[in-house]
Design a protein around this motif. Structure first.
Motif, PDB file in Angstrom:
ATOM      1  N   GLY A   1       0.661  -1.315   0.034  1.00  0.00           N
ATOM      2  CA  GLY A   1      -0.138  -0.035  -0.145  1.00  0.00           C
ATOM      3  C   GLY A   1       0.884   1.408   0.010  1.00  0.00           C
ATOM      4  O   GLY A   1       0.201   2.267   0.026  1.00  0.00           O
ATOM      5  N   LEU A   2       2.144   1.138  -0.090  1.00  0.00           N
ATOM      6  CA  LEU A   2       2.802   2.192   0.240  1.00  0.00           C
ATOM      7  C   LEU A   2       2.756   3.384  -0.999  1.00  0.00           C
ATOM      8  O   LEU A   2       2.576   4.611  -0.743  1.00  0.00           O
ATOM      9  CB  LEU A   2       4.369   2.112   0.258  1.00  0.00           C
ATOM     10  N   TYR A   3       2.565   2.836  -2.269  1.00  0.00           N
ATOM     11  CA  TYR A   3       2.566   3.792  -3.414  1.00  0.00           C
ATOM     12  C   TYR A   3       1.205   4.428  -3.541  1.00  0.00           C
ATOM     13  O   TYR A   3       0.991   5.468  -3.901  1.00  0.00           O
ATOM     14  CB  TYR A   3       2.929   2.990  -4.676  1.00  0.00           C
ATOM     15  N   GLN A   4       0.167   3.584  -3.086  1.00  0.00           N
ATOM     16  CA  GLN A   4      -1.527   3.886  -3.086  1.00  0.00           C
ATOM     17  C   GLN A   4      -1.493   5.296  -2.158  1.00  0.00           C
ATOM     18  O   GLN A   4      -2.010   6.064  -2.437  1.00  0.00           O
ATOM     19  CB  GLN A   4      -2.204   2.886  -2.995  1.00  0.00           C
ATOM     20  N   GLU A   5      -1.030   4.860  -1.028  1.00  0.00           N
ATOM     21  CA  GLU A   5      -1.079   5.920   0.089  1.00  0.00           C
ATOM     22  C   GLU A   5      -0.615   7.216  -0.093  1.00  0.00           C
ATOM     23  O   GLU A   5      -0.906   8.098   0.632  1.00  0.00           O
ATOM     24  CB  GLU A   5      -0.642   5.191   1.502  1.00  0.00           C
ATOM     25  N   ASN A   6       0.444   7.194  -1.020  1.00  0.00           N
ATOM     26  CA  ASN A   6       1.180   8.274  -1.049  1.00  0.00           C
ATOM     27  C   ASN A   6       0.972   8.723  -2.303  1.00  0.00           C
ATOM     28  O   ASN A   6       1.527   9.742  -3.067  1.00  0.00           O
ATOM     29  CB  ASN A   6       2.777   8.190  -0.952  1.00  0.00           C
TER      30      ASN A   6
END
Length: 100
Positions: free
Chosen positions: A33-38
């Protein structure tokens, strides 16, 4: 973000562990989820083939044209500096990410 490899960033230093039972998930450097959350769009399996600096557009091998405000070239743990015009321009930095 363009990623020529078929997966997100992984720990290459311990890659040999993959052959002794570690999984690709064990070696990943990216939390789920790192990319989606940022709000980061990642293009897996696609590489940058051209940068139009004046127009601030990056072109990919899969025929994408993405505009940018600021551009970061992250080429791996030891920064390979491609022989491109402008690499010595003020405000150009090459960064190696070191895992501690």
């Amino acid at each position: 973000m363009f990623c020529e490899e078929p997966r997100v960033a992984y720990e290459r230093v311990n890659l040999s562990g993959y052959f002794s039972g570690k999984t690709a998930a064990d070696l990943t450097l990216v939390t789920p989820g790192l990319y989606q959350e940022n709000n980061i769009k990642i293009h897996i399996g696609d590489r940058t083939i051209e940068i139009e600096r004046q127009q601030k557009v990056v072109h990919s091998a899969n025929a994408l044209a993405i505009s940018y405000d600021k551009l970061v070239l992250a080429t791996g743990s030891f920064p390979f500096v491609p022989p491109i015009k402008g690499k010595d321009t003020a405000g150009t930095f090459f960064i190696a990410r070191l895992k501690t």
